[in-house]
Scaffold this motif. Sequence first.
Motif, PDB file in Angstrom:
ATOM      1  N   ASN A 357       0.812  -1.221   0.000  1.00 51.65           N
ATOM      2  CA  ASN A 357       0.000   0.000   0.000  1.00 51.65           C
ATOM      3  C   ASN A 357       0.843   1.267   0.000  1.00 51.65           C
ATOM      4  O   ASN A 357       0.294   2.368  -0.089  1.00 51.65           O
ATOM      5  CB  ASN A 357      -0.914   0.015   1.231  1.00 51.65           C
ATOM      6  N   ILE A 358       2.152   1.115   0.115  1.00 50.66           N
ATOM      7  CA  ILE A 358       3.051   2.275   0.157  1.00 50.66           C
ATOM      8  C   ILE A 358       4.037   2.181  -0.996  1.00 50.66           C
ATOM      9  O   ILE A 358       4.692   1.157  -1.194  1.00 50.66           O
ATOM     10  CB  ILE A 358       3.841   2.326   1.484  1.00 50.66           C
ATOM     11  N   SER A 359       4.150   3.245  -1.780  1.00 51.56           N
ATOM     12  CA  SER A 359       5.192   3.339  -2.800  1.00 51.56           C
ATOM     13  C   SER A 359       5.863   4.695  -2.668  1.00 51.56           C
ATOM     14  O   SER A 359       5.436   5.541  -1.879  1.00 51.56           O
ATOM     15  CB  SER A 359       4.621   3.119  -4.205  1.00 51.56           C
ATOM     16  N   PHE A 360       6.902   4.886  -3.451  1.00 50.40           N
ATOM     17  CA  PHE A 360       7.738   6.069  -3.287  1.00 50.40           C
ATOM     18  C   PHE A 360       7.917   6.766  -4.631  1.00 50.40           C
ATOM     19  O   PHE A 360       8.037   6.117  -5.673  1.00 50.40           O
ATOM     20  CB  PHE A 360       9.101   5.679  -2.707  1.00 50.40           C
ATOM     21  N   ASP A 361       7.945   8.088  -4.589  1.00 53.81           N
ATOM     22  CA  ASP A 361       8.119   8.867  -5.817  1.00 53.81           C
ATOM     23  C   ASP A 361       8.867  10.146  -5.466  1.00 53.81           C
ATOM     24  O   ASP A 361       8.526  10.812  -4.492  1.00 53.81           O
ATOM     25  CB  ASP A 361       6.769   9.203  -6.449  1.00 53.81           C
ATOM     26  N   ARG A 362       9.881  10.473  -6.255  1.00 58.99           N
ATOM     27  CA  ARG A 362      10.704  11.649  -5.960  1.00 58.99           C
ATOM     28  C   ARG A 362      10.213  12.898  -6.678  1.00 58.99           C
ATOM     29  O   ARG A 362      10.752  13.970  -6.492  1.00 58.99           O
ATOM     30  CB  ARG A 362      12.153  11.350  -6.304  1.00 58.99           C
ATOM     31  N   SER A 363       9.199  12.749  -7.483  1.00 54.23           N
ATOM     32  CA  SER A 363       8.676  13.877  -8.259  1.00 54.23           C
ATOM     33  C   SER A 363       7.358  14.364  -7.663  1.00 54.23           C
ATOM     34  O   SER A 363       6.378  13.609  -7.610  1.00 54.23           O
ATOM     35  CB  SER A 363       8.472  13.470  -9.719  1.00 54.23           C
ATOM     36  N   PHE A 364       7.336  15.628  -7.240  1.00 60.60           N
ATOM     37  CA  PHE A 364       6.096  16.215  -6.732  1.00 60.60           C
ATOM     38  C   PHE A 364       5.027  16.216  -7.820  1.00 60.60           C
ATOM     39  O   PHE A 364       3.858  15.908  -7.570  1.00 60.60           O
ATOM     40  CB  PHE A 364       6.353  17.636  -6.237  1.00 60.60           C
ATOM     41  N   ALA A 365       5.422  16.545  -9.042  1.00 61.24           N
ATOM     42  CA  ALA A 365       4.469  16.576 -10.153  1.00 61.24           C
ATOM     43  C   ALA A 365       3.854  15.204 -10.389  1.00 61.24           C
ATOM     44  O   ALA A 365       2.645  15.080 -10.657  1.00 61.24           O
ATOM     45  CB  ALA A 365       5.152  17.088 -11.416  1.00 61.24           C
ATOM     46  N   ASP A 366       4.666  14.155 -10.310  1.00 55.75           N
ATOM     47  CA  ASP A 366       4.147  12.794 -10.478  1.00 55.75           C
ATOM     48  C   ASP A 366       3.146  12.454  -9.384  1.00 55.75           C
ATOM     49  O   ASP A 366       2.110  11.829  -9.644  1.00 55.75           O
ATOM     50  CB  ASP A 366       5.290  11.783 -10.457  1.00 55.75           C
ATOM     51  N   CYS A 367       3.469  12.853  -8.149  1.00 52.57           N
ATOM     52  CA  CYS A 367       2.561  12.580  -7.033  1.00 52.57           C
ATOM     53  C   CYS A 367       1.210  13.245  -7.264  1.00 52.57           C
ATOM     54  O   CYS A 367       0.148  12.629  -7.073  1.00 52.57           O
ATOM     55  CB  CYS A 367       3.169  13.079  -5.721  1.00 52.57           C
ATOM     56  N   LEU A 368       1.231  14.498  -7.678  1.00 48.05           N
ATOM     57  CA  LEU A 368      -0.003  15.235  -7.929  1.00 48.05           C
ATOM     58  C   LEU A 368      -0.803  14.573  -9.055  1.00 48.05           C
ATOM     59  O   LEU A 368      -2.030  14.413  -8.961  1.00 48.05           O
ATOM     60  CB  LEU A 368       0.327  16.685  -8.281  1.00 48.05           C
ATOM     61  N   MET A 369      -0.106  14.168 -10.100  1.00 47.99           N
ATOM     62  CA  MET A 369      -0.783  13.519 -11.231  1.00 47.99           C
ATOM     63  C   MET A 369      -1.405  12.190 -10.805  1.00 47.99           C
ATOM     64  O   MET A 369      -2.545  11.879 -11.171  1.00 47.99           O
ATOM     65  CB  MET A 369       0.226  13.300 -12.369  1.00 47.99           C
ATOM     66  N   LYS A 370      -0.683  11.409 -10.027  1.00 46.68           N
ATOM     67  CA  LYS A 370      -1.188  10.086  -9.641  1.00 46.68           C
ATOM     68  C   LYS A 370      -2.401  10.181  -8.716  1.00 46.68           C
ATOM     69  O   LYS A 370      -3.293   9.332  -8.764  1.00 46.68           O
ATOM     70  CB  LYS A 370      -0.062   9.270  -8.994  1.00 46.68           C
ATOM     71  N   VAL A 371      -2.421  11.213  -7.871  1.00 42.91           N
ATOM     72  CA  VAL A 371      -3.587  11.407  -7.016  1.00 42.91           C
ATOM     73  C   VAL A 371      -4.769  11.898  -7.844  1.00 42.91           C
ATOM     74  O   VAL A 371      -5.897  11.424  -7.699  1.00 42.91           O
ATOM     75  CB  VAL A 371      -3.258  12.397  -5.876  1.00 42.91           C
ATOM     76  N   THR A 372      -4.510  12.844  -8.744  1.00 36.88           N
ATOM     77  CA  THR A 372      -5.568  13.411  -9.573  1.00 36.88           C
ATOM     78  C   THR A 372      -6.200  12.364 -10.487  1.00 36.88           C
ATOM     79  O   THR A 372      -7.412  12.377 -10.729  1.00 36.88           O
ATOM     80  CB  THR A 372      -5.009  14.572 -10.418  1.00 36.88           C
ATOM     81  N   THR A 373      -5.397  11.449 -10.982  1.00 35.18           N
ATOM     82  CA  THR A 373      -5.900  10.401 -11.881  1.00 35.18           C
ATOM     83  C   THR A 373      -6.308   9.132 -11.134  1.00 35.18           C
ATOM     84  O   THR A 373      -6.569   8.097 -11.755  1.00 35.18           O
ATOM     85  CB  THR A 373      -4.830  10.049 -12.931  1.00 35.18           C
TER      86      THR A 373
END
Length: 433
Positions: A357-373
């Motif tokens: 249930n936990i993954s990691f991402d170093r890009s703030f933009a990627d995080c925002l995109m993944k939550v939005t989608t």
Amino acid sequence: MAEIIPLKAWRYHTSLIPDIDQLVSPLFDVVSEKQRQKQYQNPHNSIHLSVPKGDNPAENARHTLKKWKQNGIIVQDQIPGIYVYYQHFQLPGSIRHFCRKGFICNIRVYDWDEKVILRHENTMPVSVNDRTEILAKTQLNVSPTHGLYEDTGFLLEKYMDESMETPLYETEDYQGVKDVLSVIRDPDVINIFTSHLRDKQIVLADGHHRYAGSLAYKKQQQANNPTHTGGEGYNYHMMYLTNMESDDIRVLPTHRLIHGLKDFDQKKVMERIESNFIVKPVDNAYDLNEIIVGKQWAFGLLFNGNAFKIRLKPENFRNITWKFPEKIKALDVTVLHYFVIEKALGIPGKKHTTSNNISFDRSFADCLMKVTTKQAQMAIIVNEITMEKIKDVCFSGHILPQKSTYFYPKVICGFLFDSIDENEFHKNVNLSL
């Protein structure tokens, strides 16, 4: 403390240098599947040694290496040297140009309890075994790990700068980082480097599994060698060393993504978070990572349609029941995992390193995109850890929590290779230097 020696590197034949961009590759643990498939298409790309394909990848790497040596794809330098390696880069949103300066050498393999090489994270046995097997089959350090030494006087930088006046080659990687390599062969200057490191401890910044693989292989060979002297090739490991006092050492944050939690309810999560944190809604989610910068125990929360800044109520810090040293408890990442991931999301601390249930991402933009989608239920945005905190924890003998650091940029693979084969190693280098 740290014993370093020069090496005679194996490098791509001079006829291939114009195509060096097509021969280098990202490290085995950061290369994406798309990058791998593209680089596998080039039969001489270094990925065939670092991330070999097939049912028996280690054996395939051994076969590839043998063929490359026989066909002159890679050749060995005839004079030992210390290889200077500079990385020029910028960070997203910044106009500042950075240059991380360092050098590549062989370093003696020390066990963790000798406190010469200080690790800052634990390793996973399956990854260590993978690296050990490839090392055993190829007798080759394919890419350098990254270590940090402490030198407030910056004694070595002037020699590195002089070497960089005549680079061997340079390339630009997929992230826009310019990598430049040169070499120092003057024995007197090499002696300055080796002498200067003798009283230093080394903090292992990147490459824990590769170093642990060298350590495991050394122990295997030592146990099976009744005439072990300590001078054999398996006692050494290739490392890129940089001065931790440099302002060009950058450690980037690693954000957390939460996904796949059953019955996930944003309202209930926020109610639990509000019992421990001061919560402030953020109108523009794009500002979130900047709003928390430099604030202790402050995090950003991204949901689909909502964003919040949260900061731990100081009086609640004492409620952490995990049996960690105070230095570890006080880290942002510990506070995050205890109060948000365990207490608010209900994922027990002992499962944080293995949870799906936990993954990691170093890009703030990627995080925002993944939550939005809706690829993620929420993202937790964190601050970078400072070099001072890393030093404080490592020199105290403790280990940082998982995914606390991301040293940027990563060292690339393919500029040079280092043999520990007994025949090649002992003709490799004059250990009296």
